[in-house]
Design a protein around this motif. Sequence first.
Motif, mmCIF file in Angstrom:
data_model
loop_
_atom_site.group_PDB
_atom_site.id
_atom_site.type_symbol
_atom_site.label_atom_id
_atom_site.label_comp_id
_atom_site.label_asym_id
_atom_site.label_seq_id
_atom_site.Cartn_x
_atom_site.Cartn_y
_atom_site.Cartn_z
ATOM 1 N N MET A 152 -25.840 -10.952 52.775
ATOM 2 C CA MET A 152 -24.584 -10.642 52.108
ATOM 3 C C MET A 152 -24.572 -11.305 50.739
ATOM 4 N N ALA A 153 -23.787 -10.729 49.857
ATOM 5 C CA ALA A 153 -23.698 -11.250 48.495
ATOM 6 C C ALA A 153 -22.257 -11.217 48.029
ATOM 7 N N LYS A 154 -21.869 -12.270 47.340
ATOM 8 C CA LYS A 154 -20.534 -12.306 46.752
ATOM 9 C C LYS A 154 -20.559 -11.482 45.471
ATOM 10 N N LEU A 155 -19.618 -10.560 45.351
ATOM 11 C CA LEU A 155 -19.548 -9.653 44.204
ATOM 12 C C LEU A 155 -18.549 -10.171 43.174
ATOM 13 N N THR A 156 -18.673 -9.701 41.956
ATOM 14 C CA THR A 156 -17.746 -10.054 40.885
ATOM 15 C C THR A 156 -16.532 -9.140 40.965
ATOM 16 N N ILE A 157 -15.348 -9.735 40.988
ATOM 17 C CA ILE A 157 -14.099 -8.968 41.023
ATOM 18 C C ILE A 157 -13.666 -8.692 39.585
ATOM 19 N N LEU A 158 -13.482 -7.418 39.260
ATOM 20 C CA LEU A 158 -12.997 -7.045 37.933
ATOM 21 C C LEU A 158 -11.559 -7.511 37.781
ATOM 22 N N GLU A 159 -11.205 -7.961 36.591
ATOM 23 C CA GLU A 159 -9.846 -8.425 36.329
ATOM 24 C C GLU A 159 -9.187 -7.594 35.242
ATOM 25 N N TYR A 160 -7.881 -7.383 35.429
ATOM 26 C CA TYR A 160 -7.074 -6.697 34.438
ATOM 27 C C TYR A 160 -7.183 -7.432 33.112
ATOM 28 N N PRO A 161 -7.373 -6.735 32.010
ATOM 29 C CA PRO A 161 -7.200 -5.310 31.743
ATOM 30 C C PRO A 161 -8.511 -4.517 31.718
ATOM 31 N N ASP A 162 -9.509 -4.914 32.464
ATOM 32 C CA ASP A 162 -10.789 -4.209 32.481
ATOM 33 C C ASP A 162 -10.549 -2.717 32.736
ATOM 34 N N PRO A 163 -10.978 -1.843 31.828
ATOM 35 C CA PRO A 163 -10.706 -0.410 31.977
ATOM 36 C C PRO A 163 -11.391 0.207 33.197
ATOM 37 N N ARG A 164 -12.413 -0.421 33.739
ATOM 38 C CA ARG A 164 -13.088 0.122 34.926
ATOM 39 C C ARG A 164 -12.167 0.123 36.138
ATOM 40 N N LEU A 165 -11.120 -0.692 36.106
ATOM 41 C CA LEU A 165 -10.160 -0.699 37.213
ATOM 42 C C LEU A 165 -9.379 0.613 37.300
ATOM 43 N N ASP B 1 -23.845 5.136 55.112
ATOM 44 C CA ASP B 1 -25.248 4.767 55.339
ATOM 45 C C ASP B 1 -25.405 3.260 55.152
ATOM 46 N N ASP B 2 -26.640 2.792 55.129
ATOM 47 C CA ASP B 2 -26.881 1.352 55.003
ATOM 48 C C ASP B 2 -26.322 0.781 53.701
ATOM 49 N N SER B 3 -26.337 1.563 52.619
ATOM 50 C CA SER B 3 -25.819 1.035 51.349
ATOM 51 C C SER B 3 -24.300 0.819 51.442
ATOM 52 N N ILE B 4 -23.594 1.708 52.129
ATOM 53 C CA ILE B 4 -22.145 1.537 52.309
ATOM 54 C C ILE B 4 -21.879 0.369 53.249
ATOM 55 N N ARG B 5 -22.660 0.236 54.310
ATOM 56 C CA ARG B 5 -22.474 -0.887 55.236
ATOM 57 C C ARG B 5 -22.714 -2.226 54.526
ATOM 58 N N THR B 6 -23.726 -2.268 53.663
ATOM 59 C CA THR B 6 -23.992 -3.487 52.879
ATOM 60 C C THR B 6 -22.841 -3.761 51.927
ATOM 61 N N LEU B 7 -22.337 -2.719 51.270
ATOM 62 C CA LEU B 7 -21.177 -2.865 50.381
ATOM 63 C C LEU B 7 -20.000 -3.453 51.147
ATOM 64 N N ILE B 8 -19.729 -2.944 52.334
ATOM 65 C CA ILE B 8 -18.615 -3.430 53.149
ATOM 66 C C ILE B 8 -18.801 -4.909 53.465
ATOM 67 N N ASP B 9 -19.990 -5.297 53.899
ATOM 68 C CA ASP B 9 -20.262 -6.711 54.197
ATOM 69 C C ASP B 9 -20.054 -7.581 52.962
ATOM 70 N N ASP B 10 -20.555 -7.115 51.819
ATOM 71 C CA ASP B 10 -20.419 -7.873 50.573
ATOM 72 C C ASP B 10 -18.952 -7.963 50.140
ATOM 73 N N MET B 11 -18.210 -6.894 50.360
ATOM 74 C CA MET B 11 -16.786 -6.904 49.995
ATOM 75 C C MET B 11 -16.013 -7.898 50.854
ATOM 76 N N PHE B 12 -16.321 -7.963 52.147
ATOM 77 C CA PHE B 12 -15.650 -8.959 52.996
ATOM 78 C C PHE B 12 -15.984 -10.373 52.533
ATOM 79 N N GLU B 13 -17.238 -10.643 52.252
ATOM 80 C CA GLU B 13 -17.615 -11.976 51.779
ATOM 81 C C GLU B 13 -16.850 -12.325 50.502
ATOM 82 N N THR B 14 -16.772 -11.374 49.588
ATOM 83 C CA THR B 14 -16.063 -11.572 48.317
ATOM 84 C C THR B 14 -14.575 -11.796 48.538
ATOM 85 N N MET B 15 -13.955 -10.964 49.375
ATOM 86 C CA MET B 15 -12.517 -11.055 49.628
ATOM 87 C C MET B 15 -12.158 -12.392 50.283
#
Length: 141
Positions: free
Chosen positions: A1-14, A25-39
């Motif tokens: 798992m990896a901690k992801l960078t949370i975008l902050e306002y006013p970043d237009p990517r939000l 698939d596995d990439s979505i499952r990995t994303l989910i795991d990484d999102m939980f670690e980050t959250m």
Amino acid sequence: MAKLTILEYPDPRLRTRAVPVVAVDDSIRTLIDDMFETMYAAPGVGLAATQVNVHQRVLVADVTREQNQPLVFVNPEIIEREGKTEAEEGCLSVPGIFDKLNTRSEACRRPCARPQRQALRTRGRRPAGRMHTARDGSPGG
């Protein structure tokens, strides 16, 4: 798992509209795991993939103090709302800002896919009902 960078306002990517997930698939499952670690590290109670610069319709949440009831929503949509509630909310993409909102439904029902590809209908009540009805898919909406 990896901690992801949370975008902050006013970043237009939000403001980027997330696209539906085609396959869990596995990439979505990995994303989910990484999102939980980050959250959990933030700490927060919900996180949308757009907040970590992945523009797919994925949301993770855990509204328990013990952080022991993780919820995953893939391609969620609200199909029923009930009541109104008012509570103070914040958003991980707008750190340090909390405000009282009275625009959330007290409960809602939404169909979504689970990472195991099973269809699921959830029904959220306070505080989960408020989280489910965020306008843009993120808890702070």
